[in-house]
Structure formats: C-alpha cells, structure tokens
Design a protein around this motif. Sequence first.
Motif, mmCIF file in Angstrom:
data_model
loop_
_atom_site.group_PDB
_atom_site.id
_atom_site.type_symbol
_atom_site.label_atom_id
_atom_site.label_comp_id
_atom_site.label_asym_id
_atom_site.label_seq_id
_atom_site.Cartn_x
_atom_site.Cartn_y
_atom_site.Cartn_z
ATOM 1 N N GLY A 62 0.613 -1.272 -0.244
ATOM 2 C CA GLY A 62 -0.088 -0.515 -0.060
ATOM 3 C C GLY A 62 0.899 1.437 0.110
ATOM 4 O O GLY A 62 0.313 2.046 -0.380
ATOM 5 N N LEU A 63 1.655 1.001 0.296
ATOM 6 C CA LEU A 63 2.786 2.354 1.050
ATOM 7 C C LEU A 63 3.734 2.499 -0.714
ATOM 8 O O LEU A 63 3.260 3.843 -1.375
ATOM 9 C CB LEU A 63 3.426 2.171 1.845
ATOM 10 N N LEU A 64 3.744 1.443 -1.196
ATOM 11 C CA LEU A 64 4.715 1.912 -2.292
ATOM 12 C C LEU A 64 3.686 2.375 -3.151
ATOM 13 O O LEU A 64 4.103 2.653 -4.223
ATOM 14 C CB LEU A 64 4.896 0.209 -3.142
ATOM 15 N N GLU A 65 3.024 1.542 -3.148
ATOM 16 C CA GLU A 65 1.070 2.385 -4.076
ATOM 17 C C GLU A 65 1.057 3.633 -3.684
ATOM 18 O O GLU A 65 1.106 4.006 -4.739
ATOM 19 C CB GLU A 65 -0.238 0.765 -4.412
ATOM 20 N N TRP A 66 0.992 4.746 -2.858
ATOM 21 C CA TRP A 66 1.125 5.343 -2.196
ATOM 22 C C TRP A 66 1.478 6.552 -2.989
ATOM 23 O O TRP A 66 1.148 7.408 -3.544
ATOM 24 C CB TRP A 66 0.171 5.744 -1.177
ATOM 25 N N ARG A 67 2.840 6.071 -2.936
ATOM 26 C CA ARG A 67 4.159 6.798 -3.330
ATOM 27 C C ARG A 67 4.562 6.478 -4.888
ATOM 28 O O ARG A 67 4.561 7.590 -5.540
ATOM 29 C CB ARG A 67 5.399 5.820 -2.785
ATOM 30 N N SER A 68 3.893 5.620 -5.630
ATOM 31 C CA SER A 68 3.732 5.417 -6.994
ATOM 32 C C SER A 68 2.678 6.494 -7.480
ATOM 33 O O SER A 68 3.169 6.932 -8.451
ATOM 34 C CB SER A 68 3.634 3.975 -7.299
ATOM 35 N N ARG A 69 2.315 6.533 -6.916
ATOM 36 C CA ARG A 69 0.582 7.547 -7.287
ATOM 37 C C ARG A 69 0.977 8.903 -7.200
ATOM 38 O O ARG A 69 0.435 9.726 -8.032
ATOM 39 C CB ARG A 69 -0.492 6.651 -6.729
ATOM 40 N N ARG A 70 1.229 8.951 -6.023
ATOM 41 C CA ARG A 70 2.087 11.056 -6.362
ATOM 42 C C ARG A 70 3.247 10.659 -6.568
ATOM 43 O O ARG A 70 3.593 12.187 -6.752
ATOM 44 C CB ARG A 70 2.898 10.630 -3.556
ATOM 45 N N ARG A 71 3.749 10.536 -7.163
ATOM 46 C CA ARG A 71 5.302 10.418 -8.160
ATOM 47 C C ARG A 71 4.250 11.119 -9.489
ATOM 48 O O ARG A 71 4.811 11.670 -9.845
ATOM 49 C CB ARG A 71 6.074 9.437 -8.145
ATOM 50 N N ARG A 72 3.143 9.922 -9.516
ATOM 51 C CA ARG A 72 2.912 10.359 -11.343
ATOM 52 C C ARG A 72 2.082 11.349 -11.557
ATOM 53 O O ARG A 72 2.209 12.057 -11.950
ATOM 54 C CB ARG A 72 2.247 9.536 -11.783
ATOM 55 N N LEU A 74 3.046 14.328 -9.246
ATOM 56 C CA LEU A 74 3.723 15.293 -9.358
ATOM 57 C C LEU A 74 4.494 15.220 -11.071
ATOM 58 O O LEU A 74 4.174 16.870 -11.295
ATOM 59 C CB LEU A 74 4.824 14.751 -8.311
ATOM 60 N N VAL A 75 4.765 14.203 -11.276
ATOM 61 C CA VAL A 75 5.125 14.852 -12.747
ATOM 62 C C VAL A 75 3.882 14.979 -13.548
ATOM 63 O O VAL A 75 4.751 15.923 -14.502
ATOM 64 C CB VAL A 75 5.445 13.153 -13.215
ATOM 65 N N GLU A 76 2.742 14.737 -13.697
ATOM 66 C CA GLU A 76 1.572 15.470 -14.870
ATOM 67 C C GLU A 76 1.489 16.847 -14.162
ATOM 68 O O GLU A 76 1.547 17.394 -14.781
ATOM 69 C CB GLU A 76 0.479 14.635 -13.890
ATOM 70 N N ARG A 77 1.495 17.647 -12.673
ATOM 71 C CA ARG A 77 1.507 18.619 -12.366
ATOM 72 C C ARG A 77 3.036 19.134 -13.643
ATOM 73 O O ARG A 77 2.836 20.240 -13.968
ATOM 74 C CB ARG A 77 1.666 19.603 -10.687
ATOM 75 N N VAL A 78 4.112 19.220 -13.092
ATOM 76 C CA VAL A 78 5.466 19.685 -13.863
ATOM 77 C C VAL A 78 5.223 19.912 -14.951
ATOM 78 O O VAL A 78 5.390 20.840 -15.563
ATOM 79 C CB VAL A 78 6.240 18.798 -13.424
ATOM 80 N N GLN A 79 4.308 18.567 -15.706
ATOM 81 C CA GLN A 79 4.155 18.834 -17.306
ATOM 82 C C GLN A 79 3.730 19.665 -17.702
ATOM 83 O O GLN A 79 3.522 20.489 -18.372
ATOM 84 C CB GLN A 79 3.412 17.660 -17.718
ATOM 85 N N VAL A 80 1.952 19.511 -17.083
ATOM 86 C CA VAL A 80 0.836 20.876 -17.103
ATOM 87 C C VAL A 80 1.505 22.004 -16.757
ATOM 88 O O VAL A 80 1.492 22.875 -17.458
ATOM 89 C CB VAL A 80 -0.016 20.518 -15.953
#
Length: 160
Positions: A62-72, A74-80
Amino acid sequence: MRRGQVDTAPLENASRVAATFGPLSDYLVQASAHESADAASALRSVRTGSALVLLSAGLLIGLLEWRSRRRRALVERVQVVAANERRFRALINNGDDVVIVTDRNGVIEEMSDSVTHVLGVSAQGRLGRKVTELVHPDEKVAAEAELARALSAGSAGPSE
C-alpha cells in the motif's frame, strides 16, 4: 499342575505387569497431552506470525502504491506547468506587446523577444540594466515617477 487347579501364574504376572506399566502408561498419556498442547501452541504462533507477515506485506505494498501515485501526480503537475510556461512564452514572444520584468530597483530581469522588432533593441543586451535606459530622455522623469509608483504598489499594469 494338577487337574482342577488353575494356573494363577499368568494372572500374577499380569498384575505385576499392570502395576509396573500402569504408571508408565499414565505418563505416556500425560506426555502425549502435553505434546499436543505444545503443538497447538506452536501452530497458534505460526498462524499469528503468518498474519503479521501478511499484514506487513500489505502495508508495504500500500505504501509503495501510494508513493507511486504521488510521484505520477507530481510528474503530471510538472508537465502541466511546463506546458503553461511554453504557451505563455509563445504568447509573449510572438506578440507585438513588449513585456519587461524588473526587480524592485527597476533592473531588467527578463524581456520578451518582441522588444527587438518593436523597439529595435536586443533583449539580451538589456538584461541587468535599468529599464529607464529604454525611455526617451524627454520622458525619463515621468517614466521614473511611474516606475516608482508601480514598485511601491507591488505591480504595474500596462503603460503607454
């Protein structure tokens, strides 16, 4: 042995055997019950340990999945933000309006590329210089007053 006499030796032997092996049999029954209790206790420990391992693994996943979603995200926000920045720069640099960004002292930090074809000066050559150097000498006093007003207000709108 005589006729009519019963051989009592086997009975005596059986009672001696029963007296000897009775306590041994009781001990074996007790030891078996104790071992069964130990085995049940060990089985409970294994079940509890397995449950803790599964719970820990679930939490880790669960922690790894949460971290992965958070990272994705962040990448989306940077792209926007990057896309918005490119759009903004395209509007500023390709328009006929001159946009100049200064610090609190009126020193040019950034200029739109349109300054080249509107004012006939290089944007790169003006960075780090005072914005009032771009103003005609006859209008310098008014421009400095407007700059002082804009800097005290915290922002400037369009100026003519």
